[in-house]
Design a protein around this motif. Sequence first.
Motif, PDB file in Angstrom:
ATOM      1  N   LEU A   1       0.808  -1.211   0.000  1.00  0.00           N
ATOM      2  CA  LEU A   1       0.000   0.000   0.000  1.00  0.00           C
ATOM      3  C   LEU A   1       0.846   1.269   0.000  1.00  0.00           C
ATOM      4  CD1 LEU A   1      -2.814  -1.056   2.518  1.00  0.00           C
ATOM      5  CD2 LEU A   1      -2.945  -0.977   0.014  1.00  0.00           C
ATOM      6  N   SER A   2       2.065   1.178   0.551  1.00  0.00           N
ATOM      7  CA  SER A   2       2.927   2.364   0.630  1.00  0.00           C
ATOM      8  C   SER A   2       3.937   2.433  -0.510  1.00  0.00           C
ATOM      9  CB  SER A   2       3.675   2.375   1.968  1.00  0.00           C
ATOM     10  OG  SER A   2       4.509   1.231   2.101  1.00  0.00           O
ATOM     11  N   PHE A   3       3.911   1.453  -1.409  1.00  0.00           N
ATOM     12  CA  PHE A   3       4.912   1.374  -2.475  1.00  0.00           C
ATOM     13  C   PHE A   3       4.962   2.637  -3.333  1.00  0.00           C
ATOM     14  CE2 PHE A   3       5.738   0.468  -6.994  1.00  0.00           C
ATOM     15  CZ  PHE A   3       7.064   0.074  -6.909  1.00  0.00           C
ATOM     16  N   GLN A   4       3.791   3.191  -3.653  1.00  0.00           N
ATOM     17  CA  GLN A   4       3.746   4.359  -4.536  1.00  0.00           C
ATOM     18  C   GLN A   4       4.447   5.579  -3.946  1.00  0.00           C
ATOM     19  OE1 GLN A   4      -0.240   6.088  -4.931  1.00  0.00           O
ATOM     20  NE2 GLN A   4      -0.923   4.870  -3.176  1.00  0.00           N
ATOM     21  N   TYR A   5       4.672   5.567  -2.642  1.00  0.00           N
ATOM     22  CA  TYR A   5       5.328   6.704  -1.983  1.00  0.00           C
ATOM     23  C   TYR A   5       6.835   6.489  -1.835  1.00  0.00           C
ATOM     24  CZ  TYR A   5       0.449   7.477  -0.749  1.00  0.00           C
ATOM     25  OH  TYR A   5      -0.914   7.643  -0.799  1.00  0.00           O
TER      26      TYR A   5
END
Length: 251
Positions: free
Chosen positions: A90-94
């Motif tokens: 879920l945090s990969f895009q950041y």
Amino acid sequence: MIEDPLFYLCAIPAVLIFGMSKGGFGGGMSVVSVPLMALVVPPFQAAAVLLPLLVVMDIVAMWSFRGECSKDNLKIILPGAVLGILVATLSFQYLSDDLIRLLIGVIAVSFSLNYWLNKKSRKTRGISRIRGTFWGALSGFTSFSVHSGFPPLSVYMLPQQLDKTILMGTFAWFFAVVNFIKLIPYFSLGQFDSTNMMTSLVLVPLAPIGVRLGFYLLNRVNVRQTYQILYFFLFVVGLNLLYKGATGIIH
């Protein structure tokens, strides 16, 4: 397929080292692999190229350590790992390449310093659902990002002072399940493109060789000097990635 010769100069030893670690030789030596490859390609691309190879290694490792693991620990740490993988997905895009380089550098330098400075033996600690879930989750998170789940999980597992074969077998089965699960988010995030998959295919023969070599050396070689060399190398690579990641974020 990646064609840069320098990449393979780094990738071939990286894959063999990871395989030997999967086979039980040197344990945390695998933390060297992604930092080494990340010197040439973006960190998450290095992780994507490695993941299919890790799955092959895991199949060999599970066979090598069949029946040799702590099922009580696995029942605790695996659910925690699933939670960590979910958070990482879920945090990969950041997570930019420079931020991942910084993360790898912190893990590499911290793990090296811990190896050199923490010489005193710790008191034996038993199985704990709270600690196991926490360290399992942290291991799942760092394993998803940079295949460096060994350091956090070792914080929980090593103080139990399990038999060496049972300990390494538990690591083998844990990371086998974790890596199979990681295939789903890696695929959904588009990391298995033709370039990465063809590069993995070229390197795949090294995977079982590294695992069987590690399993062969497990009870035959004193790894102390090997550890000293690898952790020094890991420390230097970690500093390099810390510098690149920090300067990239600042600029």
